[in-house]
Design a protein around this motif. Structure first.
Motif, PDB file in Angstrom:
ATOM      1  N   ARG A  59      -5.437   0.954  -6.195  1.00  0.00           N
ATOM      2  CA  ARG A  59      -4.882   0.550  -5.388  1.00  0.00           C
ATOM      3  C   ARG A  59      -5.163   0.003  -4.387  1.00  0.00           C
ATOM      4  NH1 ARG A  59      -3.839   5.339  -3.234  1.00  0.00           N
ATOM      5  NH2 ARG A  59      -5.283   5.536  -1.613  1.00  0.00           N
ATOM      6  N   THR A 113      -2.263   1.840 -15.774  1.00  0.00           N
ATOM      7  CA  THR A 113      -2.274   3.037 -15.038  1.00  0.00           C
ATOM      8  C   THR A 113      -3.043   3.975 -15.694  1.00  0.00           C
ATOM      9  OG1 THR A 113      -0.011   4.013 -15.043  1.00  0.00           O
ATOM     10  CG2 THR A 113      -1.025   2.673 -13.629  1.00  0.00           C
ATOM     11  N   ASP A 126       0.793  -0.958   0.113  1.00  0.00           N
ATOM     12  CA  ASP A 126       0.148  -0.119   0.207  1.00  0.00           C
ATOM     13  C   ASP A 126       1.193   1.149   0.260  1.00  0.00           C
ATOM     14  OD1 ASP A 126      -2.713   1.196   0.005  1.00  0.00           O
ATOM     15  OD2 ASP A 126      -2.119   2.178   1.946  1.00  0.00           O
ATOM     16  N   ALA A 175       2.427   1.331  -2.857  1.00  0.00           N
ATOM     17  CA  ALA A 175       1.560   1.885  -3.958  1.00  0.00           C
ATOM     18  C   ALA A 175       1.094   3.367  -4.575  1.00  0.00           C
ATOM     19  CB  ALA A 175       0.240   0.989  -4.452  1.00  0.00           C
ATOM     20  N   LEU A 193      -1.877   4.723  -9.948  1.00  0.00           N
ATOM     21  CA  LEU A 193      -2.939   3.885  -9.433  1.00  0.00           C
ATOM     22  C   LEU A 193      -4.196   5.016  -8.438  1.00  0.00           C
ATOM     23  CD1 LEU A 193      -2.361   0.510  -8.371  1.00  0.00           C
ATOM     24  CD2 LEU A 193      -3.235   1.278 -10.476  1.00  0.00           C
ATOM     25  N   THR A 238       2.126   6.342  -6.867  1.00  0.00           N
ATOM     26  CA  THR A 238       2.371   5.439  -8.162  1.00  0.00           C
ATOM     27  C   THR A 238       1.034   5.725  -8.581  1.00  0.00           C
ATOM     28  OG1 THR A 238       0.454   3.308  -7.788  1.00  0.00           O
ATOM     29  CG2 THR A 238       2.674   3.538  -7.907  1.00  0.00           C
ATOM     30  N   LEU A 294      -4.657  -3.926  -6.152  1.00  0.00           N
ATOM     31  CA  LEU A 294      -3.424  -4.032  -5.858  1.00  0.00           C
ATOM     32  C   LEU A 294      -3.399  -4.599  -4.953  1.00  0.00           C
ATOM     33  CD1 LEU A 294      -1.037  -4.441  -6.751  1.00  0.00           C
ATOM     34  CD2 LEU A 294       0.329  -2.195  -7.017  1.00  0.00           C
ATOM     35  N   VAL A 344       1.732  -0.819 -13.423  1.00  0.00           N
ATOM     36  CA  VAL A 344       2.591  -1.425 -12.221  1.00  0.00           C
ATOM     37  C   VAL A 344       2.059  -2.789 -11.914  1.00  0.00           C
ATOM     38  CG1 VAL A 344       1.193   0.862 -11.025  1.00  0.00           C
ATOM     39  CG2 VAL A 344       0.351  -1.227 -10.326  1.00  0.00           C
ATOM     40  N   LEU A 404       7.784  -5.193  -6.652  1.00  0.00           N
ATOM     41  CA  LEU A 404       7.018  -4.199  -7.488  1.00  0.00           C
ATOM     42  C   LEU A 404       8.135  -2.695  -7.668  1.00  0.00           C
ATOM     43  CD1 LEU A 404       5.496  -3.206  -3.901  1.00  0.00           C
ATOM     44  CD2 LEU A 404       4.372  -4.713  -5.648  1.00  0.00           C
ATOM     45  N   THR A 457       6.518   0.005 -11.639  1.00  0.00           N
ATOM     46  CA  THR A 457       6.268   0.522 -12.600  1.00  0.00           C
ATOM     47  C   THR A 457       7.066   0.317 -14.126  1.00  0.00           C
ATOM     48  OG1 THR A 457       6.991   2.824 -12.650  1.00  0.00           O
ATOM     49  CG2 THR A 457       5.505   2.232 -11.176  1.00  0.00           C
TER      50      THR A 457
END
Length: 318
Positions: free
Chosen positions: A223, A317, A210, A213, A218, A216, A226, A259, A249, A251
């Protein structure tokens, strides 16, 4: 004139690939298959990319109302979701033979999507074995690469090509095709760090995913999807993958910006259909977690090799 595949008999499963040259041949071959089903009063589902849906609907005229239509670019965005959609339709008509058109591979698919769609095409033969169903799969011989067409010959027991419906000499069992799909995954740029986890660390996995993310593109909802998908994958590691695993993780950019979450552990995939068919409420073998992952992600890459099990979860995304 294209020979329309004969419908499945009692307890029989028929799975031909239709190799077509242009839209006219497509409409003739696929349309003939659908019209035959409608005339026989058989339930029929057409799951093909949007432009082909429109062409087929127009060619069928009033008969189109008797057909269930699904845009494969939505159902099959993640190829791991397709099989359940086809089985759900067949289950609605469990006492009858059904006809399905499924086009999981089309020009413009990424190599990763094509590979997982090829795995899907092989697993259809296992999932539908013994069911009275016919699934016709169109392939664009001008728009698809030769290796994709060669794979179609391996995943379909029969081929509709050059106006004839004949056995495919290259047809291979699903286990072998699935193993051949377990190609090494390309390494991401920048060597993203590995987050190791073990029993008791699932909350830390969610917190780590979390926090990452949030940096990013998202949105909040995706998010959350994910984090949930990563949590389910990590939980499978703890229950079925040796009690530990690693998470990476990163991108991606360009036309397929998104992602990626990669989960590795020491597990094995006992059932290659796990996650690809809807689990029963009583399922307790890990299939429910994999099912949820496939529903949440835009692409799931699966690798089941001797040194362990890997899942790569992709989300696009904006």
């Amino acid at each position: 004139m294209i020979t329309v595949p004969e419908p499945a008999g009692p307890g029989a499963f028929v799975h031909p690939a239709l190799f077509y040259q242009d839209l006219d041949a497509y409409v003739s071959g696929v349309g003939g298959f659908v019209r035959t089903a409608v005339s026989a009063g058989e339930p029929v589902l057409v799951a093909v990319p949007g432009p082909h849906l429109d062409a087929l609907r127009e060619s069928l005229g009033g008969s189109a109302a008797a057909v269930a239509w699904t845009d494969m670019t939505e159902l099959g965005r993640n190829p791991g979701r397709i099989l359940a959609g086809l089985q759900d339709f067949a289950d609605l008509h469990v006492s009858r033979a059904v006809r399905i058109v499924g086009e999981p591979i089309w020009p413009g698919r990424s190599p990763a999507e094509v590979l997982e769609a090829t795995r899907h095409e092989a697993l259809i033969n296992t999932a539908f074995a013994g069911r009275p169903a016919t699934i016709l799969c169109p392939y664009d011989v001008r728009g698809l690469a030769p290796d994709v067409l060669a794979a179609a010959r391996r995943t379909h027991p029969t081929l509709v090509e050059g106006g004839l419906d004949l056995p495919s000499p290259a047809y291979t069992d699903a286990v072998r095709v699935s193993a051949d799909c377990d190609l090494p995954l390309p390494e991401p740029e920048g060597e993203p760090p590995r987050f190791a986890y073990a029993h008791g660390g699932l909350a830390e996995v969610r917190e780590y995913a979390d926090a990452w993310a949030r940096g990013t593109a998202l949105g909040a909802a995706r998010r959350g999807d994910l984090v949930l998908a990563v949590s389910e994958a990590a939980a499978n590691s703890l229950s079925h993958g040796g009690g530990k695993g690693t998470l990476r993780l990163w991108t991606t950019g360009g036309s397929r910006a998104g992602v990626v979450a990669e989960i590795r552990d020491g597990g094995r995939l006992a059932d290659p259909l796990a996650g690809r068919r809807r689990p029963s409420l009583a399922s307790a073998n890990g299939g429910r977690g994999l099912w949820m992952i496939h529903q949440l992600c835009d692409l799931v890459e699966v690798r089941a090799v001797d040194d362990g099990f890997t899942l790569r979860l992709h989300m696009a995304t904006p």
